[in-house]
Design an enzyme around this catalytic site. Structure first.
Site, PDB file in Angstrom:
ATOM      1  CG  ASP A  47      -6.108  10.482  -5.453  1.00  0.00           C
ATOM      2  OD1 ASP A  47      -5.813   9.236  -5.151  1.00  0.00           O
ATOM      3  OD2 ASP A  47      -7.503  10.256  -6.237  1.00  0.00           O
TER       4      ASP A  47
ATOM      5  CG  ASP B 186      -4.937   4.586  -4.707  1.00  0.00           C
ATOM      6  OD1 ASP B 186      -6.394   5.049  -4.256  1.00  0.00           O
ATOM      7  OD2 ASP B 186      -4.684   3.374  -5.534  1.00  0.00           O
TER       8      ASP B 186
ATOM      9  CD  GLU C 191      -8.247   3.974  -1.264  1.00  0.00           C
ATOM     10  OE1 GLU C 191      -9.583   3.156  -1.467  1.00  0.00           O
ATOM     11  OE2 GLU C 191      -7.012   3.441  -2.014  1.00  0.00           O
TER      12      GLU C 191
ATOM     13  CG  HIS D 214     -13.515   7.158  -6.321  1.00  0.00           C
ATOM     14  ND1 HIS D 214     -12.455   7.691  -4.764  1.00  0.00           N
ATOM     15  CD2 HIS D 214     -12.697   6.462  -6.755  1.00  0.00           C
ATOM     16  CE1 HIS D 214     -12.093   6.543  -4.849  1.00  0.00           C
ATOM     17  NE2 HIS D 214     -11.420   6.272  -6.156  1.00  0.00           N
ATOM     18  CG  ASP D 215     -12.991   3.399  -5.114  1.00  0.00           C
ATOM     19  OD1 ASP D 215     -12.890   3.180  -6.356  1.00  0.00           O
ATOM     20  OD2 ASP D 215     -12.137   3.074  -3.934  1.00  0.00           O
TER      21      ASP D 215
HETATM   22  O1  TEU Z   1      -9.042   1.530  -3.871  1.00  0.00           O
HETATM   23  C1  TEU Z   1      -8.487   0.822  -3.379  1.00  0.00           C
HETATM   24  C2  TEU Z   1      -8.681  -0.913  -2.846  1.00  0.00           C
HETATM   25  O2  TEU Z   1      -8.572  -0.888  -1.545  1.00  0.00           O
HETATM   26  C3  TEU Z   1     -10.371  -0.886  -3.896  1.00  0.00           C
HETATM   27  O3  TEU Z   1     -10.742  -2.216  -3.628  1.00  0.00           O
HETATM   28  C4  TEU Z   1     -11.281  -0.351  -2.979  1.00  0.00           C
HETATM   29  O4  TEU Z   1     -11.884  -0.753  -2.551  1.00  0.00           O
HETATM   30  C5  TEU Z   1     -12.416  -0.734  -4.074  1.00  0.00           C
HETATM   31  O5  TEU Z   1     -11.999  -0.350  -5.508  1.00  0.00           O
HETATM   32  C6  TEU Z   1     -13.516  -0.908  -3.648  1.00  0.00           C
HETATM   33  O6  TEU Z   1     -15.083  -0.755  -4.983  1.00  0.00           O
HETATM   34  C7  TEU Z   1      -7.435   3.168  -4.661  1.00  0.00           C
HETATM   35  C8  TEU Z   1      -9.215   3.255  -4.998  1.00  0.00           C
HETATM   36  O7  TEU Z   1      -9.735   4.354  -4.469  1.00  0.00           O
HETATM   37  C9  TEU Z   1      -9.519   2.937  -5.952  1.00  0.00           C
HETATM   38  O8  TEU Z   1     -10.793   3.965  -7.127  1.00  0.00           O
HETATM   39  C10 TEU Z   1      -8.469   2.400  -7.835  1.00  0.00           C
HETATM   40  O9  TEU Z   1      -8.812   1.291  -8.303  1.00  0.00           O
HETATM   41  C11 TEU Z   1      -7.223   1.442  -6.518  1.00  0.00           C
HETATM   42  O10 TEU Z   1      -7.193   1.691  -6.013  1.00  0.00           O
HETATM   43  C12 TEU Z   1      -6.285   0.866  -7.717  1.00  0.00           C
HETATM   44  O11 TEU Z   1      -5.863   1.981  -7.699  1.00  0.00           O
END
Ligand code: TEU
Length: 582
Positions: free
Chosen positions: A130, A231, A285, A352-353
């Site tokens: 990542d 990311d 992403e 994870h999001d």
């Molecule tokens: O997420 C990027 C992002 O666009 C976030 O708005 C995501 O859609 C949101 O967390 C959804 O709940 C990345 C990572 O995947 C996330 O875990 C991180 O918190 C974020 O970047 C900041 O690094």
């Protein structure tokens, strides 16, 4: 265990030899003529902190992955992406890196990492790192220097708005209700942060920053990393004239901030310096806001990235009202259609999001949890694209009920709560929705067995274990041939044995059906019919493709004894069945 005792220098050497030997070319069209291991792979994402703790501190660690290497092999996955484990003050659980070449002690040491990647490779599992380089942590030495003086060598590593120009134009922040600029007195300027104030955005417009990123990627590529997950990547390049954000556009901020044209030049540079050279792949992403944006990121003739994942599907089921199957089919069909000739996508419904797969897209009641998770896992592994499966979904882990805001530790949840309060939202409805869609649902400890803390840790887990672990756990499902886990293993085998599921054309059948998602996959002589009943009632369907099919033609079924009568079949609740039509 053998892989634990091998000397580290030797492992490093093996990892780098492995890297040179095993990588085929990474051409990127969808057809079989352009095969790639990363198209044929089945990716499993591990939220490291919640996977397996081996030292009793309550946090999952790299040695936990080492301990579970044979488990990973046994479930049939072929790629692993692990969420960030680098040095970090942990404001966003590691998505705020303060040293890109050091392991956070909570997760282990560099030697543990070397053993882990060696153990994965030994089992023919690829490893995806990542890369969090849209922003660093504010505790990174670059930002500490940058925020100390405008003359500091790192000042231009970040974006600044000098205070003598007045207040900066409003910038929407994804995590901070106060907006995307924060003031630093020592430099009398505001710095930009797309996420929290502790995650300042790196200035990709500065060639020195890009060189630092390539240097980090080189470091990890030489350690044997097979791929990078980039990311928040659509945001890295900025319009540095800082135009005003149009009011009311918070929901389509990607359109305003995403995929600036300059990004493509940077990606070409990255491809030439790292991706092509080390023969690794990278997945972005985010895909910008149009299909054209997405193609421009990943089509093979662009020499930029190799794969991307969009948010359209996971955005569907965001409230307890759920989603409509017609919308769901629409999203997956339109993306497949747009990528049928060129480019490559990740296929996923959880990470994870996001909250848990079965709680948002299936039915997590006792009666239907098993079959509906099996259905979703069948779906994910029957589509064109690389399936991205999330730890715990192979056993049907569910959301955890958290109706009180006090229990939320995630920075995103806290930010959303403050924004809702500020906007005078209905807070009861807000909490109900948060309880349904919060990403903390997807971060509870892995449920290994029915012992205390689900066998995740001998200490106090960093996050409460879902109380249903005595019912839903790996140990229990391992020996049950009808479990979610046993079905998952069968499905990974099916995917691996049938290139038609990887590369074959996709045709949607019964487009108007509100309960059944039916489609065909076709590659040369091979044809597979996929029937998925997304409902808790029986559904009878009629399809000419069913003519003459018998039970011998069943490739996989989450029920037993399914009969076809003529061109009709009655699908049972959440039944997922594949027939070979070849
Ligand atoms: O997420 C990027 C992002 O666009 C976030 O708005 C995501 O859609 C949101 O967390 C959804 O709940 C990345 C990572 O995947 C996330 O875990 C991180 O918190 C974020 O970047 C900041 O690094």
């Amino acid at each position: 265990m053998k892989s634990r005792t091998a000397p580290v220098a030797f492992l490093r050497m093996l990892n780098s030899v492995y890297n040179k030997k095993q990588k085929p070319s990474t051409a990127g069209e969808t057809t079989q003529s352009n095969k790639s291991w990363w198209k044929e792979g089945i990716l499993y994402q591990i939220y490291l902190q919640s996977f397996k703790d081996t030292d009793g501190d309550g946090f999952g660690d790299l040695n936990g992955v080492v301990e579970k290497l044979d488990y990973l092999k046994s479930i049939g996955i072929t790629m692993v992406w692990i969420t960030p484990f680098l040095e970090s003050p942990m404001v966003d659980n590691g998505y705020d890196v303060s040293d890109y070449k050091a392991i956070h002690p909570r997760y282990g040491t560099m030697e543990d990492f070397d053993r882990m990647i060696y153990g994965l490779h030994e089992r023919e599992i690829k490893f995806v790192l990542d890369m969090v380089v849209n922003h660093s942590s504010d505790q990174h030495k670059w930002f500490k220097g940058a925020s100390s003086s405008r003359d500091n060598e790192y000042y231009d590593y970040y974006h600044w708005w000098p205070a003598e120009k007045g207040e900066p134009p409003y910038r929407h922040s994804l995590f901070d209700p106060e907006g995307g600029w924060d003031y630093v007195e020592a430099v009398d300027a505001y710095y930009l942060h797309t996420f929290t104030g502790n995650q300042p955005d790196l200035n990709w417009e500065n060639p020195k920053v890009r060189q630092e990123v390539y240097d980090i990627m080189k470091f990890w590529a030489e350690k044997g990393v097979d791929g990078f997950r980039m990311d928040a990547f659509q945001f890295v390049s900025k319009d540095t004239t800082w135009p005003e954000f149009p009011e009311g556009h918070e929901k389509d901020y990607v359109k305003w901030y995403g995929l600036r044209p300059e990004l493509h030049g940077y990606l070409n540079e990255m491809y030439n310096k790292i991706i092509g050279k080390y023969n690794v792949f990278a997945v972005a992403e985010g895909t910008g806001s149009t299909f054209e944006d997405a193609h421009n990121l990943v089509d093979s003739d662009r020499n930029e990235l190799q794969m991307a994942y969009h948010f359209d599907a996971v955005n569907l089921s965001q409230t307890p009202k759920g989603y409509s199957l017609l919308d769901f089919k629409g999203v997956f069909s339109k993306w497949d259609n747009a990528f049928s000739e060129k480019g490559w996508l990740a296929i996923y419904l959880s990470n994870h999001d996001n909250a848990r797969l079965v709680s948002r897209f299936g039915n997590d009641s006792d009666d239907f949890r098993t079959v509906s998770t099996q259905l979703l896992n069948t779906f994910l592994m029957s589509m064109r694209g690389t399936p991205y499966l999330y730890y715990g979904d192979e056993i049907g882990m569910t959301n955890i009920d958290m109706p009180n805001i006090e229990e939320y530790t995630d920075i995103e949840a806290q930010g959303k709560y403050q924004s809702a309060l500020k906007a005078g939202a209905d807070m009861e409805e807000f909490i109900n929705t948060l309880n349904y869609n919060s990403r903390e649902n997807g971060r509870t400890p892995m449920q290994w067995d029915a012992s205390e803390n689900a066998g995740f840790t001998t200490g106090d887990p960093w996050r409460r274990v879902n109380p249903n672990y005595t019912e839903i756990n790996v140990a229990k499902q391992k020996t049950d041939p009808n479990s979610v886990l046993s079905h998952f293993k069968r499905m990974t085998e099916v995917r691996k044995k049938n290139p038609v599921l990887v590369y074959g054309d996709y045709t949607l059948l019964l487009p108007e059906h509100e309960q059944v998602y039916a489609f065909a996959r076709e590659l040369d002589e091979d044809k597979i019919l996929v029937l998925l009943n997304f409902s808790e009632s029986e559904s009878e369907i009629e399809l000419v493709e069913l003519q003459g099919l018998t039970s011998e033609k069943v490739v996989i079924d989450n029920y037993e004894g399914t009969a076809v009568e003529g061109t009709c079949i009655t699908l049972r609740p959440y039944q997922a069945i594949l027939f070979s039509l070849g």
